[in-house]
Design a protein around this motif. Structure first.
Motif, mmCIF file in Angstrom:
data_model
loop_
_atom_site.group_PDB
_atom_site.id
_atom_site.type_symbol
_atom_site.label_atom_id
_atom_site.label_comp_id
_atom_site.label_asym_id
_atom_site.label_seq_id
_atom_site.Cartn_x
_atom_site.Cartn_y
_atom_site.Cartn_z
ATOM 1 N N ASP A 65 43.881 128.643 69.483
ATOM 2 C CA ASP A 65 45.341 128.765 69.547
ATOM 3 C C ASP A 65 45.745 129.989 70.376
ATOM 4 O OD1 ASP A 65 45.480 126.530 67.963
ATOM 5 O OD2 ASP A 65 45.853 127.626 66.100
ATOM 6 N N GLN B 57 45.621 129.141 74.134
ATOM 7 C CA GLN B 57 46.389 128.007 74.641
ATOM 8 C C GLN B 57 47.367 128.385 75.747
ATOM 9 O OE1 GLN B 57 48.195 126.023 71.305
ATOM 10 N NE2 GLN B 57 46.468 124.609 71.033
ATOM 11 N N ASP B 58 47.933 129.575 75.648
ATOM 12 C CA ASP B 58 48.942 129.974 76.637
ATOM 13 C C ASP B 58 48.336 130.623 77.871
ATOM 14 O OD1 ASP B 58 50.936 129.064 74.967
ATOM 15 O OD2 ASP B 58 51.176 130.995 73.961
ATOM 16 N N HIS B 59 46.992 130.733 77.912
ATOM 17 C CA HIS B 59 46.335 131.377 79.051
ATOM 18 C C HIS B 59 45.797 130.312 80.001
ATOM 19 C CE1 HIS B 59 46.997 134.945 76.912
ATOM 20 N NE2 HIS B 59 45.887 134.984 76.193
ATOM 21 N N SER B 60 46.119 130.445 81.266
ATOM 22 C CA SER B 60 45.698 129.448 82.248
ATOM 23 C C SER B 60 44.417 129.888 82.939
ATOM 24 C CB SER B 60 46.812 129.261 83.294
ATOM 25 O OG SER B 60 47.059 130.490 83.968
#
Length: 485
Positions: free
Chosen positions: A102, A105-108
């Motif tokens: 989780d 999740q926001d890391h590309s």
């Protein structure tokens, strides 16, 4: 040059000694040099009861002392720590890996999982990552030691290989990232000067030494179950040997380089157990004095068994059974509590076949190349020149291949180069599985014979190891570099 794209660097063992001394300092240097994509993130993972603020305080206290001699740029440091996040994770709790998933999740971009942990945790971590789908679009970095012998190494590689493909696995050996090793490749394969001489007709012998002044420090428990042969020879020394002896690769892409290294490892002449006493020396340090300070014997170090037969010193005579190197002895040496801290490769060229200039031109070692890996990274070519004055009197001189004088950029530390290679997906400087297997297969007969035989030869701390190591070279009419004078 900046990394190719965004990334998330997940550091297991985020509070450990390796992370503090090597990994985070290397990432900071890459950040300061503008080599990391601005969107790249570092996620430290450990089991300690920390929040981000307390973890960053720990990093401030333990990492700054290990950055480059130029010191810390506080503005660069502030923007570097902005990249860092912290996740508390218990390997025994599956829900903690859900929490890690989780958090990511926001890391590309590409995910890099660096396992700066004991090898016993490699497989559980990989299985846990796969259980929450974090093994896709990811790279995994495995620190040494990878196993205790061929069987255990294969077991780890089999288990990790079920979860990550070979192209995703980066087995790190930091000696391959050192600047002089890179320049060795450039010297050999970028110039017409050295390559014609790099063969049995012109090379008399090659020495590879990795010597340490330190003892086992706080690693007594680990080291007493490992020893110098497993800790240094099976990986670092054999990797350096393969770089020195490899054939010119088709290109510098990852498989071309590693294919040539593998050919060297597979061409190593097997050591007959009956001959091990002639071509292999093992030693264990006793009490002695190093730079004016008394140091204890290995057997009295914390965590070491009093009757231990673990070797802290190894010297080997190695032969490569191929057309280029047949008959040329390679002498490998490593040890703890030796007289100096040094890592170097010494290529001794043959003397001229006939000299009109006197006997000094015919002496062994008149022409040699010395590649120093530590503490100072240099390359020197030794040759003979006439002394000023009357008569044709020759003396040894050296030419410094000081590439740092030609380039404004400072030398990149080994871990910095290798971490950038991981982030950018470059595998050439990492050990492939078949290389590792070939090295274990060659080393195992020595391990087995030593396990069944008596104690190592003693040597006083602060010396260059057992006298038998010097005698082994004397049988071939040569000596270790430091013994010449």
């Amino acid at each position: 040059m900046q990394t190719d794209s965004s990334f998330t660097f997940v550091l297991f063992g985020g509070t450990g000694d390796l992370s503090m001394r090597k990994i985070l300092p290397a990432l900071y240097e890459a950040h300061r040099a503008g080599m990391l994509a601005a969107s790249g993130k570092i996620v430290a993972v450990a089991r300690h009861e920390e929040d981000r603020a307390s973890y960053l305080q720990w990093v401030n206290e333990h990492v700054k002392a290990h950055v480059a001699k130029s010191g810390v740029d506080e503005n660069a440091w502030a923007s570097f720590v902005d990249r860092i996040e912290y996740v508390k994770l218990d390997l025994g709790r599956a829900e903690d890996f859900v929490k890690l998933r989780d958090a990511l999740q926001d890391h590309s971009g590409t995910r890099v999982f660096y396992l700066a942990t004991g090898p016993s945790l490699f497989v559980p971590i990989c299985h846990a990552l796969a259980s929450v789908g974090l093994n896709e679009n990811a790279r995994i970095v495995l620190e040494k030691p990878l196993g205790y012998d061929l069987r255990s190494s294969n077991a780890i590689n089999d288990a990790v290989g079920e979860i990550f493909s070979e192209e995703q696995i980066y087995r790190i050996d930091h000696y391959l990232g050192k600047e002089p090793v890179q320049n060795l490749l450039a010297l050999r394969f970028g110039n017409a000067l050295f390559e014609p001489l790099w063969r049995r007709e012109w090379v008399e012998s090659i020495q590879i030494t990795i010597a340490e002044e330190l003892g086992v420090e706080a690693r007594g428990d680990f080291y007493d179950n490992t020893g110098a042969l497993r800790d240094m020879v099976q990986n670092h020394l054999l990797q350096l040997l393969s770089i020195v002896a490899m054939e010119p690769p088709h290109s510098m892409d990852s498989d071309s380089v590693r294919d040539e290294k593998l050919r060297v490892l597979r061409a190593l002449k097997p050591i007959d157990p009956r001959d091990i006493s002639k071509v292999a020396v093992r030693g264990q340090y006793h009490a002695g004095v190093i730079r004016g300070t008394s140091v204890p014997a290995y057997a009295t170090e914390p965590g070491v068994k009093p009757d231990s037969t673990t070797e802290t010193f190894v010297a080997l005579k190695v032969e490569i059974e191929n057309w280029r190197w047949a008959g040329v002895p390679f002498f490998l040496r490593t040890g703890k509590r030796l007289a100096d801290r040094v890592a170097e490769i010494v290529v001794n060229f043959r003397a001229v076949p006939h000299s009109a200039l006197g006997a000094s031109a015919l002496r062994a070692g008149a022409n040699r190349l010395v590649i120093r890996l530590q503490p100072n990274e240099t390359i020197r070519l030794y040759c003979l020149a006439k002394k000023p004055g009357e008569g044709m009197n020759l003396s040894s001189v050296h030419l410094d291949l000081a590439f740092d004088q030609f380039f404004k950029e400072g030398q990149m530390e080994a871990y910095q180069r290798l971490l950038l290679d991981v982030i950018n997906g470059r595998l050439a400087l990492f050990v492939r599985r078949d290389e590792q297997e070939a090295a274990w297969k060659w080393v195992e007969p020595i391990l087995n014979e030593w396990a069944a035989s008596g104690k190592p030869k003693p040597y006083a701390a602060g010396t260059w190891g057992p006298a038998a190591a010097s005698a082994m070279l004397a049988q071939h009419g040569t000596c270790w570099l430091e013994e010449e004078n």
